[in-house]
Design an enzyme around this catalytic site. Structure first.
Site, PDB file in Angstrom:
ATOM      1  N   SER A 100       0.812  -1.190   0.199  1.00 63.68           N
ATOM      2  CA  SER A 100       0.035  -0.101   0.017  1.00 63.68           C
ATOM      3  C   SER A 100       0.776   1.292   0.147  1.00 63.68           C
ATOM      4  O   SER A 100       1.708   1.390  -0.816  1.00 63.68           O
ATOM      5  CB  SER A 100      -1.015   0.014   1.099  1.00 63.68           C
ATOM      6  N   ASP A 139      -8.554  -4.646  -6.634  1.00 65.33           N
ATOM      7  CA  ASP A 139      -8.173  -3.738  -5.444  1.00 65.33           C
ATOM      8  C   ASP A 139      -7.983  -2.396  -6.013  1.00 65.33           C
ATOM      9  O   ASP A 139      -7.208  -1.875  -6.938  1.00 65.33           O
ATOM     10  CB  ASP A 139      -6.710  -4.113  -5.100  1.00 65.33           C
ATOM     11  N   HIS A 144      -7.733  -5.594  -0.581  1.00 66.06           N
ATOM     12  CA  HIS A 144      -6.251  -4.795  -0.452  1.00 66.06           C
ATOM     13  C   HIS A 144      -5.544  -5.318   0.679  1.00 66.06           C
ATOM     14  O   HIS A 144      -4.213  -4.974   0.617  1.00 66.06           O
ATOM     15  CB  HIS A 144      -6.612  -3.381  -0.196  1.00 66.06           C
TER      16      HIS A 144
END
Length: 366
Positions: A207, A264, A326
Site C-alpha cells: 500500500s 483492488d 487490498h
C-alpha cells in the site's frame, strides 16, 4: 539474480516460476513483520512506535531463521498539522512521526551463498495513522526538489504530493525518512566495501509502503553513484509519479516488480494513466497534449506487473469488499496459489489436469 529482476523477470511471471513465488513470498513476510511490529493501539503510550527491540523484532515476528538482522528503525513524518479539535477526539490521535518500517541486513553465510550476494532489505508497512491518511489524500503531482532531481533529466520529475511529504519531512528531533535512509546506506556501503560478496538492495512494502519503496529506490539509485543493484517488490501499491519519473527510474536501472490485485481499487489511484502513445503526443491535438503535460493528475505505471485477481479465489471472492481485496494477507494467498493467466489458481489447474487426464483415458485405444 534473475529472481531479483536482472532480466526483468522474463519468462518467470506467466506461468509463475515456483522459485520466484517463494522469493516474492519471503519479501511479503518482511512486510508482514512491519505490520506485526507496529503498535496500532491509540490508547497505548507506545502508539505508532515499534513494539519490539531491534535485536528481537524479526524473531518475534516469525523470521528468526531468515538470516537477517535489523540494522535500523525507520520513521516517516507528516507535514500536515492536525487541527486542535481533532486532537481532543481519542480515536483521532495522530503523531507527526510514526514508525514506518526497518532496514535489515543478511548476515547468514548459507543465505548469502544461496542468494549469491549480501542482501539488504528495506521493508515498509502501509497506512496506519490519521496523518498518513491525510497525506494520502494529497494526490496531485508535485515536482521533486532540486537535490532529488538529476541535472540531466529530460523533463520535470513529479511524484504524489503526500508521498513526497512523508519521505522528506522532519519534525523536532525526528529526522526525515529520506535522511535516515541515506545515512544508513552510507554506513552499509562503507561497512561492506571490502566484502568479497557483492551487495544488493531489495525494497518492499504494501500500500503506502509500496509507493515509499519505489520512491526510496529512485532516491538511492540517484544519490549513490556506485549503488548496488536495487530491486523493488511492491504489494498493492498506488501510483507514484509521472512518465518522466518512470523514465528516470528505468535510466537508473531500478528493477520493479508490482504485484497487483485487479480487484483492488488502491492500485488504480491516484489520478489517471495515459499510455505511452498518448504521452508522446502521437495522434493527439496540440492543446490536449499541452493539457496532459500540465495536469497534476497524469500518472504513469512503473516496472513489471504480476496481475492477480481475488475473483479467481473462492475463499476470497465471497467477501468481495475493498478491505479484503487490498489486505496483504489476500495478496500473499493469491501469490501462493497463482499459476498463470490461463489457469489462475492451483485449484483450477488441478481441475484442468484431471479433465485432460479423463480425456486421455477416454480416447485411449482399448
Amino acid at each position: 539474480m534473475e529472481y531479483q529482476g536482472i532480466k526483468d523477470w522474463e519468462g518467470l511471471l506467466d506461468p509463475l516460476d515456483d522459485h520466484l513465488r517463494l522469493h516474492i513470498l519471503s519479501y511479503g513476510h518482511f512486510v508482514e513483520a512491519a505490520y506485526r511490529s507496529f503498535d496500532f493501539d491509540v490508547a497505548s503510550p507506545g502508539y505508532a512506535t515499534c513494539r519490539y527491540e531491534e535485536d528481537s523484532m524479526l524473531a518475534r515476528c516469525g523470521l528468526g531463521k531468515s538470516g537477517y538482522k535489523v540494522a535500523r528503525n525507520l520513521y516517516a513524518t507528516s507535514a500536515i498539522c492536525i487541527p486542535r479539535w481533532m486532537k481532543r477526539v481519542p480515536n483521532l490521535v495522530s503523531p507527526r512521526s510514526s514508525w514506518i518500517g526497518y532496514v535489515a541486513v543478511c548476515d547468514d553465510v548459507e543465505e548469502i551463498s544461496r542468494l549469491g550476494c549480501r542482501n539488504v532489505v528495506i521493508a515498509y508497512r502501509g497506512t496506519a495513522t490519521l496523518s498518513e491518511w491525510l497525506e494520502n489524500l494529497r494526490a496531485t503531482l508535485t515536482c521533486l526538489p532540486d537535490d532529488m532531481a538529476p541535472a540531466d533529466c529530460t523533463g520535470p520529475l513529479m511524484v504524489q504530493s503526500g508521498l513526497l511529504s512523508l519521505y522528506t519531512s522532519s519534525y523536532e528531533c525526528c529526522q526525515s525518512l529520506r535522511d535516515s535512509i541515506q545515512e544508513e546506506m552510507h554506513k552499509i556501503l562503507e561497512m561492506f566495501s571490502n566484502d568479497k560478496e557483492p551487495l544488493s538492495i531489495t525494497i518492499t512494502g504494501h500500500s503506502l509502503g509500496a509507493a515509499l519503496a519505489i520512491l526510496t529506490a529512485y532516491d538511492i539509485t540517484t544519490q549513490f553513484r556506485h549503488a548496488p543493484p536495487v530491486t523493488v517488490v511492491s504489494f498493492g501499491g498506488p501510483r507514484v509519479g509521472n512518465h518522466h519519473f518512470r523514465s528516470q527510474l528505468e535510466a537508473n536501472g531500478t528493477k520493479i516488480l508490482r504485484i497487483v490485485n485487479s480487484d483492488d481499487p488502491v492500485t488504480k489511484v491516484p489520478g489517471f494513466v495515459f499510455d505511452d502513445v498518448a504521452v508522446s503526443g502521437a495522434g493527439m491535438p496540440r492543446w490536449l497534449r499541452k493539457w496532459v503535460e500540465d495536469t497534476r493528475y497524469a500518472y504513469a505505471e512503473v516496472g513489471k506487473e504480476l496481475r492477480l485477481s481475488s475473483k479467481d479465489c473462492p475463499e476470497i471472492n465471497g467477501s468481495g469488499n475493498v478491505a479484503t481485496c487490498h489486505d496483504l494477507k489476500t495478496y500473499l494467498h493469491l501469490i501462493n496459489n497463482f499459476v498463470s493467466s490461463n489457469c489462475p489458481l492451483r485449484a483450477t489447474a488441478k481441475r484442468v489436469i484431471k479433465m485432460e487426464q479423463s480425456k486421455t483415458t477416454a480416447s485411449a485405444p482399448v
